[in-house]
Design a protein around this motif. Structure first.
Motif, PDB file in Angstrom:
ATOM      1  N   LEU A  36       1.827   6.111 -10.876  1.00 44.12           N
ATOM      2  CA  LEU A  36       3.219   5.257 -10.305  1.00 44.12           C
ATOM      3  C   LEU A  36       4.008   6.572 -10.321  1.00 44.12           C
ATOM      4  CD1 LEU A  36       2.891   1.290 -11.706  1.00 44.12           C
ATOM      5  CD2 LEU A  36       1.953   2.315  -9.033  1.00 44.12           C
ATOM      6  N   CYS A  39       2.937   8.501  -7.062  1.00 42.33           N
ATOM      7  CA  CYS A  39       3.125   7.992  -6.010  1.00 42.33           C
ATOM      8  C   CYS A  39       4.462   7.749  -5.853  1.00 42.33           C
ATOM      9  CB  CYS A  39       2.810   6.371  -6.427  1.00 42.33           C
ATOM     10  SG  CYS A  39       0.791   6.265  -6.000  1.00 42.33           S
ATOM     11  N   ARG A  40       5.624   7.615  -6.795  1.00 41.99           N
ATOM     12  CA  ARG A  40       7.152   7.068  -5.872  1.00 41.99           C
ATOM     13  C   ARG A  40       7.123   8.939  -5.838  1.00 41.99           C
ATOM     14  NH1 ARG A  40       7.466   3.990 -10.817  1.00 41.99           N
ATOM     15  NH2 ARG A  40       8.178   5.485 -12.257  1.00 41.99           N
ATOM     16  N   ILE A  92       6.213   6.876  -2.058  1.00 40.73           N
ATOM     17  CA  ILE A  92       5.439   5.735  -1.969  1.00 40.73           C
ATOM     18  C   ILE A  92       6.513   4.706  -3.312  1.00 40.73           C
ATOM     19  CG2 ILE A  92       2.991   4.559  -2.689  1.00 40.73           C
ATOM     20  CD1 ILE A  92       2.091   7.006  -1.721  1.00 40.73           C
ATOM     21  N   GLN A  93       6.722   3.325  -2.181  1.00 39.22           N
ATOM     22  CA  GLN A  93       7.720   2.734  -2.708  1.00 39.22           C
ATOM     23  C   GLN A  93       6.252   1.863  -3.615  1.00 39.22           C
ATOM     24  OE1 GLN A  93       9.402   2.252   0.674  1.00 39.22           O
ATOM     25  NE2 GLN A  93      11.308   2.698  -0.714  1.00 39.22           N
ATOM     26  N   SER A  94       6.722   1.144  -4.754  1.00 37.87           N
ATOM     27  CA  SER A  94       6.056   0.144  -4.824  1.00 37.87           C
ATOM     28  C   SER A  94       6.907  -0.931  -5.450  1.00 37.87           C
ATOM     29  CB  SER A  94       5.009   0.134  -5.764  1.00 37.87           C
ATOM     30  OG  SER A  94       4.203   1.631  -5.330  1.00 37.87           O
ATOM     31  N   TYR A 118       5.680  -4.981  -7.874  1.00 40.89           N
ATOM     32  CA  TYR A 118       4.976  -5.411  -8.299  1.00 40.89           C
ATOM     33  C   TYR A 118       4.621  -6.882  -8.577  1.00 40.89           C
ATOM     34  CZ  TYR A 118       5.386  -0.528 -10.088  1.00 40.89           C
ATOM     35  OH  TYR A 118       5.968   0.661  -9.826  1.00 40.89           O
ATOM     36  N   ILE A 171      -0.103  -4.694  -6.773  1.00 42.05           N
ATOM     37  CA  ILE A 171       0.954  -4.000  -6.521  1.00 42.05           C
ATOM     38  C   ILE A 171       1.292  -3.832  -4.797  1.00 42.05           C
ATOM     39  CG2 ILE A 171       1.726  -1.229  -6.709  1.00 42.05           C
ATOM     40  CD1 ILE A 171      -0.061  -1.126  -9.321  1.00 42.05           C
ATOM     41  N   SER A 176       2.092  -1.483  -2.086  1.00 41.91           N
ATOM     42  CA  SER A 176       2.645  -0.021  -1.867  1.00 41.91           C
ATOM     43  C   SER A 176       2.915   0.302  -0.409  1.00 41.91           C
ATOM     44  CB  SER A 176       2.366   0.681  -3.064  1.00 41.91           C
ATOM     45  OG  SER A 176       2.073   0.473  -3.512  1.00 41.91           O
ATOM     46  N   GLY A 177       3.649   1.531  -0.366  1.00 36.84           N
ATOM     47  CA  GLY A 177       3.633   1.468   1.190  1.00 36.84           C
ATOM     48  C   GLY A 177       5.870   2.190   0.830  1.00 36.84           C
ATOM     49  N   ILE A 196       1.707  -0.884   4.599  1.00 39.74           N
ATOM     50  CA  ILE A 196       1.060  -1.685   3.766  1.00 39.74           C
ATOM     51  C   ILE A 196       0.013  -1.774   3.019  1.00 39.74           C
ATOM     52  CG2 ILE A 196       2.616  -3.619   1.890  1.00 39.74           C
ATOM     53  CD1 ILE A 196       5.074  -3.431   3.469  1.00 39.74           C
ATOM     54  N   SER A 197      -0.091  -1.368   1.357  1.00 43.75           N
ATOM     55  CA  SER A 197      -1.263  -1.934   0.747  1.00 43.75           C
ATOM     56  C   SER A 197      -1.154  -3.092  -0.354  1.00 43.75           C
ATOM     57  CB  SER A 197      -2.210  -0.300   0.330  1.00 43.75           C
ATOM     58  OG  SER A 197      -1.112   0.464  -0.548  1.00 43.75           O
TER      59      SER A 197
END
Length: 257
Positions: free
Chosen positions: A18, A21-22, A26-28, A30, A130, A132-133, A205-206
């Motif tokens: 994660l 990803c950041r 990529i923002q997430s 939870y 999660i 994300s996107g 967004i995923s």
């Protein structure tokens, strides 16, 4: 990113993935759930049972119209961020006390999601969802009214703001829980009440799901406890005797039985 956490080392691996990803922008967010068989539903949808959507929403609005003045009497508006929509604020507080509504909560802090996933139903596998996107986090309190939205909003709130005169010590339990959640919300419209959550996501967004083995739940809870994150921290002992929770329990029994 692995789709199952079976070992305590998998938690560190997930956090490392994660972080990468950041670093790529990529923002997430939870969401932890203590039973991996549960989908992502609003607490209002879980009250549908054999009711039509129109009937469910009629009950929802009627029950909230009875609840809102009582929460005002209990002083909850003293702790509302200045520009936040009043109905949104009251619902976001009430949902922490068991009031069914069309808000689905997320957190920016994965450890809080892990606590939700592992702190209950110890005998069952849990899960972390999660989101994300490009989440387009808002930088000010939300102005959307959950009772009148025409279209669902996937990420509708960013950082929780306490009014200048407030501190954590004096906050009512549900308001403290909202602040500690470090939460964001999805708002589900009446039209989308029965819709699968993943179908509401825009292309940018995923959503992924990671299952947490019940065999590792105790270890994760122990790890979080060392950081000061416990169910008691999030749900204080006096929660069940809180006046607002007793009020909400009475209203829920009256309208949603």
């Amino acid at each position: 990113m692995k789709n199952k956490i079976s070992d305590i080392n998998d938690v560190d691996s997930l956090k490392l993935d994660l972080a990468r990803c950041r670093a790529r922008g990529i923002q997430s967010l939870y969401r932890g759930q203590s039973d991996e068989k549960w989908g992502i539903d609003s607490s209002l949808q879980r009250q549908q049972k054999s009711r039509t959507v129109d009937t469910l929403w009629s009950i929802f609005k009627s029950s909230f119209s009875e609840l809102a003045p009582e929460l005002r009497k209990l002083g909850y508006l003293k702790y509302k961020p200045e520009k936040e929509n009043t109905n949104f604020y009251l619902l976001s507080v009430a949902r922490h006390l068991g009031f069914p509504c069309n808000l689905i909560d997320w957190t920016l802090a994965i450890d809080r999601a892990l606590l939700a996933a592992c702190g209950e139903n110890i005998e069952k596998d849990g899960s972390i969802f999660i989101l994300s996107g490009d989440l387009n986090f808002n930088k000010s309190p939300i102005g959307i009214d959950p009772l009148t939205i025409q279209e669902s909003v996937i990420v509708c709130k960013d950082f929780d703001f306490l009014p200048d005169h407030c501190n954590l010590t004096g906050l009512p339990i549900a308001r403290k829980r909202r602040f500690r959640q470090n939460g964001f919300y999805s708002l589900i419209s009446q039209e989308d009440t029965e819709q699968d959550f993943e179908r509401l996501l825009p292309n940018e967004i995923s959503l992924c799901k990671i299952v947490i083995s019940n065999k590792i739940k105790h270890d994760i809870v122990d790890l979080l406890e060392k950081k000061g994150l416990t169910n008691e921290w999030f749900l204080p002992e006096d929660f069940h005797s809180d006046l607002s929770k007793n009020l909400i329990s009475s209203i829920v029994s009256k309208y949603f039985k």
